[in-house]
Design a protein around this motif. Structure first.
Motif, PDB file in Angstrom:
ATOM      1  N   THR A   2     -14.334   5.494  -0.720  1.00  0.00           N
ATOM      2  CA  THR A   2     -14.262   6.488  -1.795  1.00  0.00           C
ATOM      3  C   THR A   2     -12.877   6.483  -2.433  1.00  0.00           C
ATOM      4  O   THR A   2     -11.914   5.962  -1.862  1.00  0.00           O
ATOM      5  CB  THR A   2     -14.547   7.897  -1.255  1.00  0.00           C
ATOM      6  OG1 THR A   2     -13.497   8.268  -0.358  1.00  0.00           O
ATOM      7  CG2 THR A   2     -15.905   7.971  -0.564  1.00  0.00           C
ATOM      8  N   LEU A   3     -12.797   7.097  -3.600  1.00  0.00           N
ATOM      9  CA  LEU A   3     -11.510   7.205  -4.290  1.00  0.00           C
ATOM     10  C   LEU A   3     -10.508   7.959  -3.422  1.00  0.00           C
ATOM     11  O   LEU A   3      -9.373   7.529  -3.250  1.00  0.00           O
ATOM     12  CB  LEU A   3     -11.687   7.913  -5.635  1.00  0.00           C
ATOM     13  CG  LEU A   3     -10.404   8.182  -6.406  1.00  0.00           C
ATOM     14  CD1 LEU A   3      -9.736   6.877  -6.814  1.00  0.00           C
ATOM     15  CD2 LEU A   3     -10.687   9.036  -7.620  1.00  0.00           C
ATOM     16  N   GLY A   4     -10.935   9.069  -2.850  1.00  0.00           N
ATOM     17  CA  GLY A   4     -10.042   9.865  -2.017  1.00  0.00           C
ATOM     18  C   GLY A   4      -9.516   9.097  -0.817  1.00  0.00           C
ATOM     19  O   GLY A   4      -8.327   9.142  -0.497  1.00  0.00           O
ATOM     20  N   ALA A   5     -10.401   8.362  -0.155  1.00  0.00           N
ATOM     21  CA  ALA A   5     -10.001   7.577   1.019  1.00  0.00           C
ATOM     22  C   ALA A   5      -9.004   6.493   0.630  1.00  0.00           C
ATOM     23  O   ALA A   5      -8.029   6.235   1.350  1.00  0.00           O
ATOM     24  CB  ALA A   5     -11.231   6.968   1.686  1.00  0.00           C
ATOM     25  N   GLU A   6      -9.236   5.843  -0.506  1.00  0.00           N
ATOM     26  CA  GLU A   6      -8.325   4.783  -0.945  1.00  0.00           C
ATOM     27  C   GLU A   6      -6.966   5.363  -1.344  1.00  0.00           C
ATOM     28  O   GLU A   6      -5.922   4.789  -1.020  1.00  0.00           O
ATOM     29  CB  GLU A   6      -8.935   3.995  -2.110  1.00  0.00           C
ATOM     30  CG  GLU A   6      -8.060   2.893  -2.629  1.00  0.00           C
ATOM     31  CD  GLU A   6      -7.734   1.790  -1.612  1.00  0.00           C
ATOM     32  OE1 GLU A   6      -6.895   0.931  -1.948  1.00  0.00           O
ATOM     33  OE2 GLU A   6      -8.287   1.771  -0.503  1.00  0.00           O
ATOM     34  N   LEU A   7      -6.969   6.503  -2.027  1.00  0.00           N
ATOM     35  CA  LEU A   7      -5.693   7.135  -2.387  1.00  0.00           C
ATOM     36  C   LEU A   7      -4.914   7.517  -1.135  1.00  0.00           C
ATOM     37  O   LEU A   7      -3.706   7.298  -1.049  1.00  0.00           O
ATOM     38  CB  LEU A   7      -5.934   8.368  -3.264  1.00  0.00           C
ATOM     39  CG  LEU A   7      -6.402   8.077  -4.685  1.00  0.00           C
ATOM     40  CD1 LEU A   7      -6.832   9.367  -5.374  1.00  0.00           C
ATOM     41  CD2 LEU A   7      -5.319   7.377  -5.488  1.00  0.00           C
ATOM     42  N   ARG A   8      -5.603   8.063  -0.151  1.00  0.00           N
ATOM     43  CA  ARG A   8      -4.944   8.443   1.109  1.00  0.00           C
ATOM     44  C   ARG A   8      -4.376   7.211   1.811  1.00  0.00           C
ATOM     45  O   ARG A   8      -3.253   7.211   2.294  1.00  0.00           O
ATOM     46  CB  ARG A   8      -5.925   9.163   2.020  1.00  0.00           C
ATOM     47  CG  ARG A   8      -5.297   9.648   3.313  1.00  0.00           C
ATOM     48  CD  ARG A   8      -6.284  10.496   4.124  1.00  0.00           C
ATOM     49  NE  ARG A   8      -5.611  11.163   5.206  1.00  0.00           N
ATOM     50  CZ  ARG A   8      -5.417  10.621   6.413  1.00  0.00           C
ATOM     51  NH1 ARG A   8      -5.858   9.407   6.669  1.00  0.00           N
ATOM     52  NH2 ARG A   8      -4.792  11.292   7.349  1.00  0.00           N
ATOM     53  N   ARG A   9      -5.163   6.127   1.851  1.00  0.00           N
ATOM     54  CA  ARG A   9      -4.707   4.888   2.490  1.00  0.00           C
ATOM     55  C   ARG A   9      -3.444   4.355   1.817  1.00  0.00           C
ATOM     56  O   ARG A   9      -2.473   4.007   2.489  1.00  0.00           O
ATOM     57  CB  ARG A   9      -5.811   3.830   2.437  1.00  0.00           C
ATOM     58  CG  ARG A   9      -5.483   2.561   3.200  1.00  0.00           C
ATOM     59  CD  ARG A   9      -6.475   1.449   2.899  1.00  0.00           C
ATOM     60  NE  ARG A   9      -6.329   0.920   1.556  1.00  0.00           N
ATOM     61  CZ  ARG A   9      -5.340   0.112   1.163  1.00  0.00           C
ATOM     62  NH1 ARG A   9      -4.394  -0.253   2.006  1.00  0.00           N
ATOM     63  NH2 ARG A   9      -5.293  -0.334  -0.079  1.00  0.00           N
ATOM     64  N   LEU A  10      -3.445   4.355   0.493  1.00  0.00           N
ATOM     65  CA  LEU A  10      -2.272   3.869  -0.250  1.00  0.00           C
ATOM     66  C   LEU A  10      -1.061   4.768  -0.014  1.00  0.00           C
ATOM     67  O   LEU A  10       0.060   4.293   0.157  1.00  0.00           O
ATOM     68  CB  LEU A  10      -2.592   3.789  -1.743  1.00  0.00           C
ATOM     69  CG  LEU A  10      -3.589   2.712  -2.157  1.00  0.00           C
ATOM     70  CD1 LEU A  10      -4.064   2.943  -3.585  1.00  0.00           C
ATOM     71  CD2 LEU A  10      -2.971   1.328  -1.997  1.00  0.00           C
ATOM     72  N   ARG A  11      -1.295   6.081  -0.005  1.00  0.00           N
ATOM     73  CA  ARG A  11      -0.190   7.031   0.207  1.00  0.00           C
ATOM     74  C   ARG A  11       0.429   6.843   1.586  1.00  0.00           C
ATOM     75  O   ARG A  11       1.657   6.765   1.727  1.00  0.00           O
ATOM     76  CB  ARG A  11      -0.696   8.472   0.041  1.00  0.00           C
ATOM     77  CG  ARG A  11       0.364   9.534   0.296  1.00  0.00           C
ATOM     78  CD  ARG A  11      -0.191  10.928   0.113  1.00  0.00           C
ATOM     79  NE  ARG A  11      -1.271  11.263   1.000  1.00  0.00           N
ATOM     80  CZ  ARG A  11      -1.139  11.584   2.293  1.00  0.00           C
ATOM     81  NH1 ARG A  11       0.051  11.584   2.867  1.00  0.00           N
ATOM     82  NH2 ARG A  11      -2.195  11.897   3.021  1.00  0.00           N
ATOM     83  N   LEU A  12      -0.415   6.732   2.594  1.00  0.00           N
ATOM     84  CA  LEU A  12       0.084   6.567   3.957  1.00  0.00           C
ATOM     85  C   LEU A  12       0.779   5.215   4.143  1.00  0.00           C
ATOM     86  O   LEU A  12       1.755   5.124   4.889  1.00  0.00           O
ATOM     87  CB  LEU A  12      -1.049   6.732   4.963  1.00  0.00           C
ATOM     88  CG  LEU A  12      -1.627   8.151   5.065  1.00  0.00           C
ATOM     89  CD1 LEU A  12      -2.832   8.165   6.000  1.00  0.00           C
ATOM     90  CD2 LEU A  12      -0.565   9.142   5.516  1.00  0.00           C
ATOM     91  N   ALA A  13       0.277   4.189   3.465  1.00  0.00           N
ATOM     92  CA  ALA A  13       0.904   2.867   3.559  1.00  0.00           C
ATOM     93  C   ALA A  13       2.339   2.904   3.035  1.00  0.00           C
ATOM     94  O   ALA A  13       3.185   2.136   3.487  1.00  0.00           O
ATOM     95  CB  ALA A  13       0.083   1.841   2.778  1.00  0.00           C
ATOM     96  N   GLN A  14       2.603   3.818   2.108  1.00  0.00           N
ATOM     97  CA  GLN A  14       3.955   3.963   1.564  1.00  0.00           C
ATOM     98  C   GLN A  14       4.752   5.061   2.281  1.00  0.00           C
ATOM     99  O   GLN A  14       5.845   5.414   1.843  1.00  0.00           O
ATOM    100  CB  GLN A  14       3.886   4.261   0.069  1.00  0.00           C
ATOM    101  CG  GLN A  14       3.335   3.100  -0.698  1.00  0.00           C
ATOM    102  CD  GLN A  14       3.484   3.272  -2.187  1.00  0.00           C
ATOM    103  OE1 GLN A  14       4.247   4.094  -2.664  1.00  0.00           O
ATOM    104  NE2 GLN A  14       2.764   2.465  -2.934  1.00  0.00           N
ATOM    105  N   ARG A  15       4.167   5.584   3.346  1.00  0.00           N
ATOM    106  CA  ARG A  15       4.808   6.648   4.136  1.00  0.00           C
ATOM    107  C   ARG A  15       5.221   7.828   3.251  1.00  0.00           C
ATOM    108  O   ARG A  15       6.306   8.386   3.379  1.00  0.00           O
ATOM    109  CB  ARG A  15       6.008   6.117   4.906  1.00  0.00           C
ATOM    110  CG  ARG A  15       5.649   5.024   5.886  1.00  0.00           C
ATOM    111  CD  ARG A  15       6.873   4.467   6.548  1.00  0.00           C
ATOM    112  NE  ARG A  15       6.549   3.280   7.312  1.00  0.00           N
ATOM    113  CZ  ARG A  15       6.392   3.272   8.627  1.00  0.00           C
ATOM    114  NH1 ARG A  15       6.508   4.362   9.311  1.00  0.00           N
ATOM    115  NH2 ARG A  15       6.112   2.147   9.241  1.00  0.00           N
ATOM    116  N   MET A  16       4.312   8.188   2.363  1.00  0.00           N
ATOM    117  CA  MET A  16       4.570   9.279   1.439  1.00  0.00           C
ATOM    118  C   MET A  16       3.769  10.509   1.881  1.00  0.00           C
ATOM    119  O   MET A  16       2.605  10.378   2.272  1.00  0.00           O
ATOM    120  CB  MET A  16       4.139   8.853   0.017  1.00  0.00           C
ATOM    121  CG  MET A  16       4.562   9.823  -1.063  1.00  0.00           C
ATOM    122  SD  MET A  16       4.020   9.289  -2.724  1.00  0.00           S
ATOM    123  CE  MET A  16       4.887   7.740  -2.895  1.00  0.00           C
ATOM    124  N   THR A  17       4.381  11.657   1.806  1.00  0.00           N
ATOM    125  CA  THR A  17       3.677  12.887   2.146  1.00  0.00           C
ATOM    126  C   THR A  17       2.811  13.321   0.973  1.00  0.00           C
ATOM    127  O   THR A  17       3.028  12.910  -0.171  1.00  0.00           O
ATOM    128  CB  THR A  17       4.657  14.024   2.479  1.00  0.00           C
ATOM    129  OG1 THR A  17       5.405  14.343   1.296  1.00  0.00           O
ATOM    130  CG2 THR A  17       5.582  13.648   3.624  1.00  0.00           C
TER     131      THR A  17
END
Length: 84
Positions: A2-17
């Motif tokens: 899903t869009l939400g899951a992909e956004l979360r994955r990208l955010r966490l990959a960049q260690r962003m809160t």
């Protein structure tokens, strides 16, 4: 995915809160949380574009990863006068 899951994955990959990402795209942390949990049906196009930009991916790349689920529809054929 899903869009939400992909956004979360990208955010966490960049260690962003969530807070940091939300501030960069000028939305509340609560709104970002709802987007990541797919609680918002369709976030605004320009918001998704801003999120993609901040996360360092193209909008095209982000949208290609997201697969919209195909829902099967069942149609019932009913003739006039038939009991329901």
């Amino acid at each position: 995915m899903t869009l939400g899951a992909e956004l979360r994955r990208l955010r966490l990959a960049q260690r962003m809160t969530k807070r940091a990402l939300a501030e960069k795209v000028r939305i509340s942390e609560t709104a970002l949380n709802k987007i990541e949990r797919d609680s918002i049906g369709s976030p605004r196009f320009f918001l998704v574009a801003d999120l993609a930009g901040v996360l360092g991916v193209s909008l095209d790349a982000l949208v290609r990863v997201v697969e919209a689920p195909v829902k099967e529809r069942t149609y019932v054929r009913q003739t006039v006068g038939e009991a329901q």
